[in-house]
Write an enzyme that holds these catalytic residues in place. Sequence first.
Site, PDB file in Angstrom:
ATOM      1  N   TYR A   1       0.858  -1.179   0.000  1.00 33.89           N
ATOM      2  CA  TYR A   1       0.000   0.000   0.000  1.00 33.89           C
ATOM      3  C   TYR A   1       0.893   1.228   0.000  1.00 33.89           C
ATOM      4  O   TYR A   1       1.986   1.198  -0.564  1.00 33.89           O
ATOM      5  CB  TYR A   1      -0.993  -0.041   1.172  1.00 33.89           C
ATOM      6  CG  TYR A   1      -2.181   0.840   0.880  1.00 33.89           C
ATOM      7  CD1 TYR A   1      -2.981   0.585  -0.226  1.00 33.89           C
ATOM      8  CD2 TYR A   1      -2.470   1.943   1.658  1.00 33.89           C
ATOM      9  CE1 TYR A   1      -4.048   1.415  -0.552  1.00 33.89           C
ATOM     10  CE2 TYR A   1      -3.540   2.773   1.345  1.00 33.89           C
ATOM     11  CZ  TYR A   1      -4.314   2.501   0.241  1.00 33.89           C
ATOM     12  OH  TYR A   1      -5.357   3.323  -0.081  1.00 33.89           O
TER      13      TYR A   1
ATOM     14  N   ARG B   1      -9.512   9.694  -8.905  1.00 30.81           N
ATOM     15  CA  ARG B   1      -8.687  10.499  -7.999  1.00 30.81           C
ATOM     16  C   ARG B   1      -7.870   9.554  -7.124  1.00 30.81           C
ATOM     17  O   ARG B   1      -8.167   9.324  -5.980  1.00 30.81           O
ATOM     18  CB  ARG B   1      -9.561  11.403  -7.120  1.00 30.81           C
ATOM     19  CG  ARG B   1      -8.769  12.434  -6.332  1.00 30.81           C
ATOM     20  CD  ARG B   1      -9.609  13.080  -5.258  1.00 30.81           C
ATOM     21  NE  ARG B   1     -10.151  12.115  -4.314  1.00 30.81           N
ATOM     22  CZ  ARG B   1      -9.468  11.598  -3.294  1.00 30.81           C
ATOM     23  NH1 ARG B   1      -8.214  11.940  -3.083  1.00 30.81           N
ATOM     24  NH2 ARG B   1     -10.038  10.731  -2.477  1.00 30.81           N
TER      25      ARG B   1
ATOM     26  N   LYS C   1      -6.008  -2.493  -1.087  1.00 26.76           N
ATOM     27  CA  LYS C   1      -6.915  -2.426   0.054  1.00 26.76           C
ATOM     28  C   LYS C   1      -7.421  -3.819   0.446  1.00 26.76           C
ATOM     29  O   LYS C   1      -7.536  -4.150   1.625  1.00 26.76           O
ATOM     30  CB  LYS C   1      -8.097  -1.507  -0.262  1.00 26.76           C
ATOM     31  CG  LYS C   1      -7.768  -0.019  -0.121  1.00 26.76           C
ATOM     32  CD  LYS C   1      -7.587   0.379   1.335  1.00 26.76           C
ATOM     33  CE  LYS C   1      -7.065   1.799   1.503  1.00 26.76           C
ATOM     34  NZ  LYS C   1      -8.059   2.833   1.279  1.00 26.76           N
TER      35      LYS C   1
ATOM     36  N   GLU D   1     -13.807   3.887  -3.057  1.00 23.09           N
ATOM     37  CA  GLU D   1     -12.403   4.286  -2.907  1.00 23.09           C
ATOM     38  C   GLU D   1     -11.991   5.223  -4.036  1.00 23.09           C
ATOM     39  O   GLU D   1     -12.200   4.926  -5.226  1.00 23.09           O
ATOM     40  CB  GLU D   1     -11.511   3.042  -2.932  1.00 23.09           C
ATOM     41  CG  GLU D   1     -10.064   3.288  -2.582  1.00 23.09           C
ATOM     42  CD  GLU D   1      -9.858   3.517  -1.094  1.00 23.09           C
ATOM     43  OE1 GLU D   1      -8.903   4.235  -0.743  1.00 23.09           O
ATOM     44  OE2 GLU D   1     -10.638   2.972  -0.298  1.00 23.09           O
ATOM     45  N   ASP D   2     -11.435   6.366  -3.686  1.00 16.92           N
ATOM     46  CA  ASP D   2     -10.762   7.267  -4.625  1.00 16.92           C
ATOM     47  C   ASP D   2     -11.644   7.718  -5.795  1.00 16.92           C
ATOM     48  O   ASP D   2     -11.200   7.769  -6.936  1.00 16.92           O
ATOM     49  CB  ASP D   2      -9.471   6.627  -5.139  1.00 16.92           C
ATOM     50  CG  ASP D   2      -8.379   6.680  -4.083  1.00 16.92           C
ATOM     51  OD1 ASP D   2      -8.619   7.269  -3.015  1.00 16.92           O
ATOM     52  OD2 ASP D   2      -7.285   6.134  -4.307  1.00 16.92           O
TER      53      ASP D   2
ATOM     54  N   ASP E   1     -14.052   4.995   2.144  1.00 14.34           N
ATOM     55  CA  ASP E   1     -12.838   5.002   2.945  1.00 14.34           C
ATOM     56  C   ASP E   1     -12.174   6.368   2.973  1.00 14.34           C
ATOM     57  O   ASP E   1     -11.593   6.765   3.981  1.00 14.34           O
ATOM     58  CB  ASP E   1     -11.853   3.952   2.413  1.00 14.34           C
ATOM     59  CG  ASP E   1     -10.687   3.730   3.363  1.00 14.34           C
ATOM     60  OD1 ASP E   1     -10.934   3.576   4.573  1.00 14.34           O
ATOM     61  OD2 ASP E   1      -9.540   3.716   2.897  1.00 14.34           O
ATOM     62  N   ASP E   2     -12.243   7.119   1.875  1.00 13.00           N
ATOM     63  CA  ASP E   2     -11.601   8.441   1.838  1.00 13.00           C
ATOM     64  C   ASP E   2     -12.281   9.412   2.792  1.00 13.00           C
ATOM     65  O   ASP E   2     -11.616  10.215   3.442  1.00 13.00           O
ATOM     66  CB  ASP E   2     -11.639   9.001   0.416  1.00 13.00           C
ATOM     67  CG  ASP E   2     -10.987   8.062  -0.579  1.00 13.00           C
ATOM     68  OD1 ASP E   2      -9.798   7.792  -0.437  1.00 13.00           O
ATOM     69  OD2 ASP E   2     -11.696   7.582  -1.481  1.00 13.00           O
TER      70      ASP E   2
ATOM     71  N   ASN F   1      -1.052  11.624   0.796  1.00  7.44           N
ATOM     72  CA  ASN F   1      -0.309  10.487   0.263  1.00  7.44           C
ATOM     73  C   ASN F   1      -0.039  10.696  -1.224  1.00  7.44           C
ATOM     74  O   ASN F   1      -0.801  11.367  -1.901  1.00  7.44           O
ATOM     75  CB  ASN F   1      -1.138   9.205   0.434  1.00  7.44           C
ATOM     76  CG  ASN F   1      -1.177   8.726   1.865  1.00  7.44           C
ATOM     77  OD1 ASN F   1      -0.158   8.741   2.551  1.00  7.44           O
ATOM     78  ND2 ASN F   1      -2.346   8.304   2.317  1.00  7.44           N
TER      79      ASN F   1
END
Length: 559
Positions: free
Chosen positions: A88, A142, A160, A247-248, A270-271, A417
Amino acid sequence: MTIVLTPYWSNGVQKLRVAPQPPAAPKRGLVPAAFDRDVHTERCLLQLRSKDKGIEKYIYLSYLKNEDPAMFYKLCLEHMAEITPLIYTPTVGDACVNFSHIFRRPEGLYVSIKDKGKIRDVLQNWPKIDEARISVVTDGSRILGLGDLGVNGMGISIGKLSLYVAGAGYVAMCSSRTELTTTEASDRSLPFLSALTWARTPRGTSTDPLYLGLRQKRVSDPEMEAFMDEFMQEMTATFPKLMIQFEDFSTDNAFKYLERYRKQYPVFNDDIQGTGAVVLSGFLNAAKLASAASGKPLSTHRILFFGAGSAGVGVASQLMSFFTLQGLTKEEARRSIWLVDSQGLVYDARGRLPEHKKYFSRNDYQGPPMTNLLDIIDYVRPTALLGLSTITNAFTSDVLEAMALINPRPIIFPLSNPVKLSECSFADAVEHTRGQVLFASGSPFPEQEYQGKTLYPGQGNNMYIFPGLGLAAILARVSQVTDTMVEASSLGLANSLTDEERALGLLYPQVNRIREISAFIAKEVVRAAQKSGVDRSPDLRNKSDDELLSFINQKMWKP
């Protein structure tokens, strides 16, 4: 062959199932005569360490996961601190950028805009439909702080899901093959749906002949919404026991689709929620240390966010819980938080704002636009500065010194990140606060020596949160993931530090205890789901906390 029947409870009724047989040993001659599994573990570790680049280590670990999943996860658990950054952040960023170049075999399920109208047919191609429990869904728009990567964002979903298995003991489904790991025989295992990405369009990839996604512009918002409505409906129809993790997604879509589906399906972003929960946990512990140094109550903290995208606003929303836990009203909590975006301080009189920023926009500032971070710090006088901007070194020496000047122990969380996009390094934070910083980052930094003392950085890694939260959602068979469940995961993480870890000044527990941490978080989240009335596993309601924790541990696969 001995047939063993084991009892289990289903909807209040005790039933029997046939206990699966352990995997047979390889036949004579198919492995070397002196082959030893424990020695082979060391052999694999040495092969990993022989690679001198992070991306090469990532490729090796991907190969190992496909060919020998039990060995891959054994290495993960025994060397968590070493391997997590490879599967990750920060290495996964490079893996995503180069995903179409390092691709060797399919892993996961791909649904594109071309599949609209027949998404169910695509989903039903998954080889083990009845065993799907977790899916990580991204559109690649993203990825970390790297922007729109299209189908290359699949690396995020894969990473993940590897952490779901390592952190909470789900049995890993290997790529698109039908077999599971050699421990699928265990009735304590929880299989999951491997990484699922729906990639509609690429960006900046038209000149790359190896790009694996569609070569077209992203579709309009109405088309996307229609696609997502069909996608979510067919996902839950095909995989009725599934929890979906978003996610993203791009900032606007991350908020939009979370709100659109969270009351209909077991959905978790999750973000927004995971990042918020893990930061809230670290902030709880940091705030106690900062208040002890300043002598001021916890309710007087003031938080300044540098970055107001989906992650920044999501964390700000979660941190309101910190203040309400101290007895403040929601309005008082909201007024303890300030946002800074690319145009400076976010306030009402500045003009039109995106919808997701409006809630935290200030109505108590009427002056000219305030764009300099030092000026904003002087105006707000924050006790905590959190970075979610993906602007490298935005927290300059002057900014760090300004925070140290107004706080005996400043809270500095550069959370962007990967590492190269972090707002500051741990070394700089230690140097410019004279070793007094309370620090947590999104990616790992090395420890520092300062005046004869070893200082340890915190890492607000979402892997502390989502494995336990997901495990609880599956075991409790929740109909939705509530805010109280997310808050319970955060408080569970904050309370999971040992006395030794607190003595070292750590804000987060050591990652090598991830299974213990995930089990504790899962227990807390199951209880929160029961209180909210969204659980559908009545058998768990009558268990004591000790019995529930034991039950959760039994469900964790151990390679």
